[in-house]
Design a protein around this motif. Structure first.
Motif, PDB file in Angstrom:
ATOM      1  N   GLY A 128       4.145   6.646 -32.878  1.00 54.58           N
ATOM      2  CA  GLY A 128       3.278   6.722 -31.707  1.00 54.58           C
ATOM      3  C   GLY A 128       3.909   6.117 -30.467  1.00 54.58           C
ATOM      4  O   GLY A 128       3.793   6.668 -29.362  1.00 54.58           O
ATOM      5  N   THR A 129       4.598   5.002 -30.614  1.00 53.12           N
ATOM      6  CA  THR A 129       5.239   4.368 -29.463  1.00 53.12           C
ATOM      7  C   THR A 129       6.357   5.245 -28.921  1.00 53.12           C
ATOM      8  O   THR A 129       6.524   5.376 -27.697  1.00 53.12           O
ATOM      9  CB  THR A 129       5.792   2.984 -29.849  1.00 53.12           C
ATOM     10  OG1 THR A 129       4.708   2.154 -30.291  1.00 53.12           O
ATOM     11  CG2 THR A 129       6.475   2.306 -28.665  1.00 53.12           C
ATOM     12  N   GLN A 130       7.126   5.861 -29.813  1.00 50.15           N
ATOM     13  CA  GLN A 130       8.199   6.759 -29.358  1.00 50.15           C
ATOM     14  C   GLN A 130       7.615   7.947 -28.590  1.00 50.15           C
ATOM     15  O   GLN A 130       8.137   8.350 -27.539  1.00 50.15           O
ATOM     16  CB  GLN A 130       9.007   7.265 -30.555  1.00 50.15           C
ATOM     17  CG  GLN A 130       9.773   6.183 -31.297  1.00 50.15           C
ATOM     18  CD  GLN A 130      11.076   5.808 -30.603  1.00 50.15           C
ATOM     19  OE1 GLN A 130      11.215   5.905 -29.387  1.00 50.15           O
ATOM     20  NE2 GLN A 130      12.036   5.372 -31.385  1.00 50.15           N
ATOM     21  N   TRP A 131       6.543   8.513 -29.103  1.00 55.23           N
ATOM     22  CA  TRP A 131       5.945   9.670 -28.427  1.00 55.23           C
ATOM     23  C   TRP A 131       5.264   9.261 -27.123  1.00 55.23           C
ATOM     24  O   TRP A 131       5.267  10.030 -26.154  1.00 55.23           O
ATOM     25  CB  TRP A 131       4.970  10.363 -29.359  1.00 55.23           C
ATOM     26  CG  TRP A 131       5.674  11.073 -30.485  1.00 55.23           C
ATOM     27  CD1 TRP A 131       6.907  11.660 -30.437  1.00 55.23           C
ATOM     28  CD2 TRP A 131       5.200  11.273 -31.814  1.00 55.23           C
ATOM     29  NE1 TRP A 131       7.227  12.205 -31.655  1.00 55.23           N
ATOM     30  CE2 TRP A 131       6.201  11.986 -32.525  1.00 55.23           C
ATOM     31  CE3 TRP A 131       4.030  10.916 -32.491  1.00 55.23           C
ATOM     32  CZ2 TRP A 131       6.060  12.356 -33.863  1.00 55.23           C
ATOM     33  CZ3 TRP A 131       3.889  11.271 -33.821  1.00 55.23           C
ATOM     34  CH2 TRP A 131       4.892  11.998 -34.498  1.00 55.23           C
ATOM     35  N   LEU A 132       4.706   8.088 -27.077  1.00 61.89           N
ATOM     36  CA  LEU A 132       4.137   7.577 -25.829  1.00 61.89           C
ATOM     37  C   LEU A 132       5.223   7.471 -24.771  1.00 61.89           C
ATOM     38  O   LEU A 132       5.042   7.900 -23.625  1.00 61.89           O
ATOM     39  CB  LEU A 132       3.499   6.209 -26.075  1.00 61.89           C
ATOM     40  CG  LEU A 132       2.838   5.531 -24.866  1.00 61.89           C
ATOM     41  CD1 LEU A 132       1.575   6.273 -24.467  1.00 61.89           C
ATOM     42  CD2 LEU A 132       2.527   4.070 -25.176  1.00 61.89           C
ATOM     43  N   THR A 133       6.366   6.929 -25.155  1.00 64.97           N
ATOM     44  CA  THR A 133       7.492   6.797 -24.231  1.00 64.97           C
ATOM     45  C   THR A 133       7.984   8.159 -23.756  1.00 64.97           C
ATOM     46  O   THR A 133       8.451   8.304 -22.622  1.00 64.97           O
ATOM     47  CB  THR A 133       8.641   6.026 -24.909  1.00 64.97           C
ATOM     48  OG1 THR A 133       8.145   4.751 -25.340  1.00 64.97           O
ATOM     49  CG2 THR A 133       9.803   5.803 -23.955  1.00 64.97           C
ATOM     50  N   ALA A 134       7.856   9.166 -24.620  1.00 60.49           N
ATOM     51  CA  ALA A 134       8.291  10.523 -24.271  1.00 60.49           C
ATOM     52  C   ALA A 134       7.282  11.242 -23.373  1.00 60.49           C
ATOM     53  O   ALA A 134       7.529  12.373 -22.948  1.00 60.49           O
ATOM     54  CB  ALA A 134       8.524  11.336 -25.536  1.00 60.49           C
ATOM     55  N   GLY A 135       6.135  10.608 -23.096  1.00 61.28           N
ATOM     56  CA  GLY A 135       5.182  11.183 -22.164  1.00 61.28           C
ATOM     57  C   GLY A 135       3.920  11.750 -22.787  1.00 61.28           C
ATOM     58  O   GLY A 135       3.101  12.344 -22.092  1.00 61.28           O
ATOM     59  N   HIS A 136       3.728  11.569 -24.097  1.00 64.46           N
ATOM     60  CA  HIS A 136       2.519  12.063 -24.749  1.00 64.46           C
ATOM     61  C   HIS A 136       1.397  11.028 -24.668  1.00 64.46           C
ATOM     62  O   HIS A 136       1.644   9.844 -24.401  1.00 64.46           O
ATOM     63  CB  HIS A 136       2.818  12.405 -26.206  1.00 64.46           C
ATOM     64  CG  HIS A 136       3.875  13.459 -26.355  1.00 64.46           C
ATOM     65  ND1 HIS A 136       3.672  14.771 -26.008  1.00 64.46           N
ATOM     66  CD2 HIS A 136       5.170  13.375 -26.786  1.00 64.46           C
ATOM     67  CE1 HIS A 136       4.772  15.463 -26.227  1.00 64.46           C
ATOM     68  NE2 HIS A 136       5.699  14.646 -26.706  1.00 64.46           N
ATOM     69  N   GLU A 137       0.179  11.473 -24.902  1.00 66.77           N
ATOM     70  CA  GLU A 137      -0.992  10.602 -24.876  1.00 66.77           C
ATOM     71  C   GLU A 137      -1.425  10.321 -26.318  1.00 66.77           C
ATOM     72  O   GLU A 137      -1.498  11.251 -27.129  1.00 66.77           O
ATOM     73  CB  GLU A 137      -2.127  11.257 -24.094  1.00 66.77           C
ATOM     74  CG  GLU A 137      -1.757  11.566 -22.655  1.00 66.77           C
ATOM     75  CD  GLU A 137      -2.834  12.376 -21.953  1.00 66.77           C
ATOM     76  OE1 GLU A 137      -3.913  11.812 -21.678  1.00 66.77           O
ATOM     77  OE2 GLU A 137      -2.598  13.567 -21.716  1.00 66.77           O
ATOM     78  N   ILE A 138      -1.745   9.072 -26.599  1.00 69.06           N
ATOM     79  CA  ILE A 138      -1.938   8.640 -27.982  1.00 69.06           C
ATOM     80  C   ILE A 138      -3.296   7.964 -28.173  1.00 69.06           C
ATOM     81  O   ILE A 138      -3.716   7.155 -27.344  1.00 69.06           O
ATOM     82  CB  ILE A 138      -0.833   7.639 -28.403  1.00 69.06           C
ATOM     83  CG1 ILE A 138       0.571   8.187 -28.100  1.00 69.06           C
ATOM     84  CG2 ILE A 138      -0.992   7.260 -29.880  1.00 69.06           C
ATOM     85  CD1 ILE A 138       0.960   9.400 -28.898  1.00 69.06           C
TER      86      ILE A 138
END
Length: 236
Positions: free
Chosen positions: A16-26
């Protein structure tokens, strides 16, 4: 992309943290609302501020103000409803209860299953957790991210000897597979199609076998030869 995560443990945190950094919403969810909120705050802090890109047709600001992507915390049902894609990252023991609590919101959505049966003799070759999730939710399940220790998913990116980590995917729905490929690529990894959802049981068995080798201290990766030495392959 909005990603709802069923789980508030290490896999939820790492991916989740990696995807948050990539611009996704979690949005994360767990049994303990206090623990889920604490994880959401931790992930928000770890990702830190970022500079949002200009939207098409808008001028690029010379010094855009940093924004902070905030991770949300919710119930199982809220996370399932929130996500355009839902990731299942809970223990096998609690899987049935979690899916029941999540309700019908996962039907027809891409669902990423990262679960493994853990413990000596826990894996049952006659069943697939991924197929169980598909039957229980009506979601389009893709089995992925189950072969590596959570610390691998904290790497930015997971690259070994100059080669990005390959992530096998098992699923039947092309939209769900395409969505999962995007999320794999966002980690700096290479998605590899490994067959339909009926092959997820083989991917789960591979995890059970390889984890046993790693626990014993063996280099599991060394049991397979390089592609060039693995026999003849059909051309594509």
């Amino acid at each position: 992309m909005r990603i709802g995560i069923l789980g508030a443990g290490n896999m939820a945190d790492a991916l989740g943290t990696q995807w948050l950094t990539a611009g996704h919403e979690i949005m994360v969810s767990g049994r303990d609302p206090v623990a889920s909120a604490a994880l959401a705050q931790k992930m928000t802090t770890a990702a830190g501020p970022y500079r949002a890109p200009s939207q098409p047709g808008q001028p690029q600001l010379a010094s855009p103000e940093p924004e902070v992507a905030v991770v949300r915390a919710g119930t199982w049902a809220e996370a399932a409803e929130y996500g355009e894609v839902v990731m299942v990252a809970v223990t096998e023991a609690g899987l049935h209860d979690v899916l029941r609590a999540a309700g019908p919101a996962m039907r027809d959505k891409p669902v990423i299953d990262v679960t493994n049966a853990v413990g000596p003799g826990a894996y049952d070759v006659t069943r697939s957790l991924a197929e169980l999730i598909a039957e229980s939710t009506g979601g389009h399940v893709v089995k992925a991210f189950n072969l590596c220790h959570v610390n691998i998913w904290r790497m930015t990116p997971p690259v070994f000897d100059g080669r990005p980590l390959a992530v096998p995917l098992c699923g039947d729905d092309e939209h769900a597979l395409a969505t999962t490929r995007t999320l794999v690529t966002d980690l700096g990894c290479t998605p590899v199609y490994a067959g339909g959802l009926d092959r997820a049981k083989l991917l789960e068995a591979t995890a059970a076998f390889m984890i046993g080798l790693w626990i014993s201290g063996a280099d599991a990766q060394a049991v397979l030869p390089p592609l060039a030495r693995s026999g003849a392959h059909p051309t594509t």
